[in-house]
Design a protein around this motif. Structure first.
Motif, PDB file in Angstrom:
ATOM      1  N   LYS A  30      50.305  36.561 -15.596  1.00  0.00           N
ATOM      2  CA  LYS A  30      49.396  37.227 -16.531  1.00  0.00           C
ATOM      3  C   LYS A  30      49.888  38.631 -16.878  1.00  0.00           C
ATOM      4  N   GLU A  59      59.276  34.267 -24.055  1.00  0.00           N
ATOM      5  CA  GLU A  59      58.081  33.535 -24.470  1.00  0.00           C
ATOM      6  C   GLU A  59      58.259  32.038 -24.244  1.00  0.00           C
ATOM      7  N   LEU A  63      55.699  29.495 -22.295  1.00  0.00           N
ATOM      8  CA  LEU A  63      54.991  28.445 -23.035  1.00  0.00           C
ATOM      9  C   LEU A  63      55.001  27.098 -22.327  1.00  0.00           C
ATOM     10  N   LYS A  65      53.945  26.415 -19.524  1.00  0.00           N
ATOM     11  CA  LYS A  65      52.660  26.227 -18.842  1.00  0.00           C
ATOM     12  C   LYS A  65      51.619  25.598 -19.768  1.00  0.00           C
ATOM     13  N   GLU A  66      51.641  26.000 -21.044  1.00  0.00           N
ATOM     14  CA  GLU A  66      50.709  25.421 -22.013  1.00  0.00           C
ATOM     15  C   GLU A  66      51.184  24.051 -22.489  1.00  0.00           C
ATOM     16  N   GLU A  67      52.510  23.932 -22.683  1.00  0.00           N
ATOM     17  CA  GLU A  67      53.076  22.680 -23.202  1.00  0.00           C
ATOM     18  C   GLU A  67      52.816  21.518 -22.268  1.00  0.00           C
ATOM     19  N   ARG A  69      50.426  21.290 -19.876  1.00  0.00           N
ATOM     20  CA  ARG A  69      49.126  21.409 -19.221  1.00  0.00           C
ATOM     21  C   ARG A  69      48.555  20.037 -18.849  1.00  0.00           C
ATOM     22  N   ASP A  70      48.775  19.036 -19.717  1.00  0.00           N
ATOM     23  CA  ASP A  70      48.246  17.701 -19.434  1.00  0.00           C
ATOM     24  C   ASP A  70      49.376  16.675 -19.367  1.00  0.00           C
ATOM     25  N   ALA A  84      56.346  25.142 -15.683  1.00  0.00           N
ATOM     26  CA  ALA A  84      54.916  25.067 -15.961  1.00  0.00           C
ATOM     27  C   ALA A  84      54.092  25.457 -14.743  1.00  0.00           C
TER      28      ALA A  84
END
Length: 212
Positions: A30, A59, A63, A65-67, A69-70, A84
């Motif tokens: 964060k 960046e 990313l 971690k978001e890419e 996520r599932d 991730a």
């Protein structure tokens, strides 16, 4: 070229940013995002010890971690899945860092950025200590030079050293240098073109010369 006309920047040291935002290996995810947002940068050098660059967090590293996520856990994604799940700069960073030295020519820095597909390069000394950062926008600063400065430098560093070009005229508009008038030896056209194009900030070179 007049004494108060700055020389064209030729090395990374001429355009790099000396005040650099960087993080240590233990910087949390964060905090990295917050620093990038606050300072409007796309990557941060990761340092250890007294300032040695050991990696870069971009960046793209964040990313993942978001890419994922599932994600469905496919084996082919293990490397990206590791990013991730990362929570510190040391886990997120790309290493070894793609860097450049302060005395590197601007063209060399541009080639490295293009080849490695990065937007910013940490500038390091011979032992890898951070000296600054150079970005794509820094490299483009040379094209902000006034046309008058470009014309002065071309006359001083190019035309004044070529006897056959004594009757050649020069205009610079929008960074485009146009050589006109008379030239005794047309074989000099490519030579002059290379020399003028080497002046930092010149966008293009055009000729409208007649043979004497």
């Amino acid at each position: 070229m007049s004494s108060d006309t700055p020389r064209s920047p030729r090395t990374v040291s001429d355009v790099m940013t000396h005040a650099v935002v960087a993080v240590g290996r233990d910087a949390p995810f964060k905090e990295i995002v917050e620093l990038m947002d606050r300072w409007r940068v796309s990557a941060l050098p990761v340092l250890e010890g007294e300032g040695r660059v050991v990696g870069v967090v971009s960046e793209a590293d964040l990313l993942a971690k978001e890419e994922f996520r599932d994600h469905d856990g496919r084996m082919s994604e293990l490397a990206d899945l590791a990013k991730a799940g990362a929570v510190t700069a040391g886990e997120l960073m790309s290493t070894p860092a793609v860097t450049v030295h302060a005395d590197a020519l601007l063209a060399e820095a541009a080639r490295i950025m293009a080849r490695r597909r990065v937007k910013r390069l940490p500038v390091v000394d011979a032992v890898g200590m951070l000296q600054g950062v150079v970005s794509r926008s820094d490299l483009l600063k040379v094209f902000l030079r006034p046309d008058e400065d470009l014309a002065d430098e071309i006359r001083h560093t190019v035309l004044s050293h070529v006897a056959a070009a004594s009757d050649v005229t020069l205009t610079v508009e929008g960074g485009v240098a146009t050589l006109g008038g008379a030239l005794s030896d047309r074989a000099l056209v490519p030579v002059l073109a290379r020399a003028v194009r080497a002046v930092e900030g010149v966008v293009d070179v055009r000729f409208d010369v007649a043979r004497q």
